[in-house]
Design an enzyme around this catalytic site. Structure first.
Site, PDB file in Angstrom:
ATOM      1  CG  ASP A   1      -1.993  -1.040   1.225  1.00 45.05           C
ATOM      2  OD1 ASP A   1      -2.185  -1.251   0.251  1.00 45.05           O
ATOM      3  OD2 ASP A   1      -2.826  -0.946   2.047  1.00 45.05           O
TER       4      ASP A   1
ATOM      5  CE1 TYR B   1       3.294  -6.773   4.830  1.00 41.64           C
ATOM      6  CE2 TYR B   1       3.223  -8.610   5.423  1.00 41.64           C
ATOM      7  CZ  TYR B   1       3.330  -6.974   4.361  1.00 41.64           C
ATOM      8  OH  TYR B   1       3.343  -7.744   3.256  1.00 41.64           O
TER       9      TYR B   1
ATOM     10  CG  ASP C   1      -5.710   3.060   6.027  1.00 38.18           C
ATOM     11  OD1 ASP C   1      -6.000   3.757   5.984  1.00 38.18           O
ATOM     12  OD2 ASP C   1      -4.056   2.365   4.819  1.00 38.18           O
TER      13      ASP C   1
ATOM     14  NE  ARG D   1      -5.023  -2.130   3.909  1.00 38.07           N
ATOM     15  CZ  ARG D   1      -5.649  -2.087   2.754  1.00 38.07           C
ATOM     16  NH1 ARG D   1      -6.772  -1.173   2.558  1.00 38.07           N
ATOM     17  NH2 ARG D   1      -5.336  -2.967   1.662  1.00 38.07           N
TER      18      ARG D   1
END
Length: 302
Positions: free
Chosen positions: A38, A66, A80, A179
Site C-alpha cells: 500500500d 510485518y 488504516d 490491515r
C-alpha cells in the site's frame, strides 16, 4: 542487468511508482515488483530486474514479515489511519496484555479473511477500491490465509485508555491483509480498530539490512555502480528445495526436456535445478506420468 534489487519502499509511493522510477534510473524496461505494498506502507520490496523477472511470482508467493501498530477506539473506511472514521467507541474497561496475547494466539494458523473494500482484489472484473471510491459496497470472496507467528512487540501490562495502541509483529503467508488483522483483533476485544502504522520488514529471504533506498540507488547510478545493487536471482528461490545436476543433465534441463525422476529427487511440488551454483530451471513431477519430471520454468537456456 539481471538480478534482484532489494528496495526499501518509502511511504507515499505505490509499488508501480517504484517500478516506473527504477526503469528510468536504471535505463532498463525489464523491471517488476514482487507484491503490492500500500502507498502508506514502507518496507522491503524486492524488485526483479532482467532475467530475474521470471521468478517474481515465487517471491510474491513466499512468506512476509510485518511490524504494525493497532489503535483501538475507532475504525476507518480503509482500515488504516488514512481513511474516514466509521465507528467510534471509548475504551471503558481494562485491557490486559494477557488478554491480547491470547487473542493473537487464537489467530495463529489458518484463518479466514474477507478482503477490505479498499484493496486490489477483483470482483466482476473491477477492483474493490474502484467500487469503494464510488461509495458502492459489494460482496467480497473470503479467503483462507496462514499466520505463522503473531506476537506483541512493546512492553506493557495494561493498555493506556488515553492512548489505546500497541505494536505487533506478524509472519504470514501470501494474500494476508494485515490491515484486516488489526480490525479483527479489535473486534475480538469488543472495540472498533484500525492499523495506525505498518512496515514490511521481510519478504522471502530479503530483510531491511539488505535494502537500498532510492537515494542510495541514485548515487550508485551516478557512480556507474548500479550492478553492485543486484543480488543473485537464486536468493529469490531460497525457500524452494534444490537439486544439483551434472553437465549432461544440465544441457537437457536448459532445453526444457522431460526427464525420468532421479533417485535422489527431493520432496516438494517444485524443485530448483542448479548447475554450477546457478538456478537454471524449476521442475515438478509430471501430473499424468508417474516417474517423469517436467519443467515449470526454464531460467537459463544459454
Amino acid at each position: 542487468m539481471n538480478g534482484i534489487l532489494p528496495l526499501w519502499k518509502p511511504r507515499g509511493m505505490t509499488s508501480h511508482d517504484c517500478v516506473f522510477k527504477l526503469r528510468k534510473l536504471l535505463r532498463t524496461k525489464k523491471v517488476g515488483h514482487t507484491g503490492t505494498l500500500d502507498p502508506e506502507v514502507s518496507g522491503v520490496l524486492p524488485i526483479c530486474i532482467g532475467r530475474a523477472t521470471k521468478i517474481a511470482e515465487y517471491i510474491t508467493a513466499s512468506g512476509k514479515t510485518y511490524e504494525g501498530d493497532v489503535t483501538l477506539g475507532y475504525s476507518t473506511t480503509t482500515e488504516d489511519a488514512w481513511g474516514e472514521k466509521v465507528k467510534e467507541k471509548e475504551i471503558d474497561r481494562v485491557i490486559t496484555r494477557t488478554e491480547v496475547e491470547e487473542i493473537l494466539q487464537s489467530m495463529t494458523g489458518e484463518i479466514t479473511q474477507t478482503p477490505p473494500m479498499f484493496s486490489a482484489v477483483k470482483v466482476n472484473g473491477k477492483r474493490l477500491y474502484e467500487y469503494a471510491r464510488q461509495g458502492v459496497e459489494v460482496e467480497r470472496p473470503s479467503r483462507i490465509v496462514t499466520i505463522h507467528k503473531l506476537q506483541l512487540l512493546d512492553d506493557w501490562i495494561e493498555l493506556d485508555p488515553e492512548d489505546p495502541s500497541f505494536s505487533f509483529e506478524v509472519v504470514c503467508g501470501k494474500g494476508t491483509y494485515v490491515r484486516t488483522l488489526a480490525v479483527e483483533i479489535g473486534n475480538k476485544l469488543g472495540y472498533p480498530a484500525h492499523m495506525s502504522a505498518l512496515t514490511r520488514t521481510q519478504s522471502a529471504g530479503f530483510r531491511k539490512e539488505h535494502c537500498f533506498t532510492f537515494e542510495e540507488i541514485q548515487e550508485s547510478v551516478l557512480n556507474d555502480q548500479q550492478q553492485s545493487l543486484l543480488l543473485p536471482l537464486e536468493l529469490g528461490l531460497s525457500h524452494l528445495p534444490k537439486m544439483t545436476i551434472s553437465d549432461t543433465l544440465a544441457e537437457k534441463v536448459k532445453n526444457g526436456a522431460r526427464l525420468e525422476e532421479p533417485e535422489d529427487w527431493p520432496d516438494g511440488p517444485e524443485i530448483v535445478m542448479e548447475y554450477q551454483d546457478k538456478a537454471i530451471a524449476i521442475y515438478q513431477p509430471h501430473p499424468d506420468k508417474p516417474g517423469i519430471i517436467k519443467p515449470v520454468k526454464v531460467l537459463f537456456n544459454d
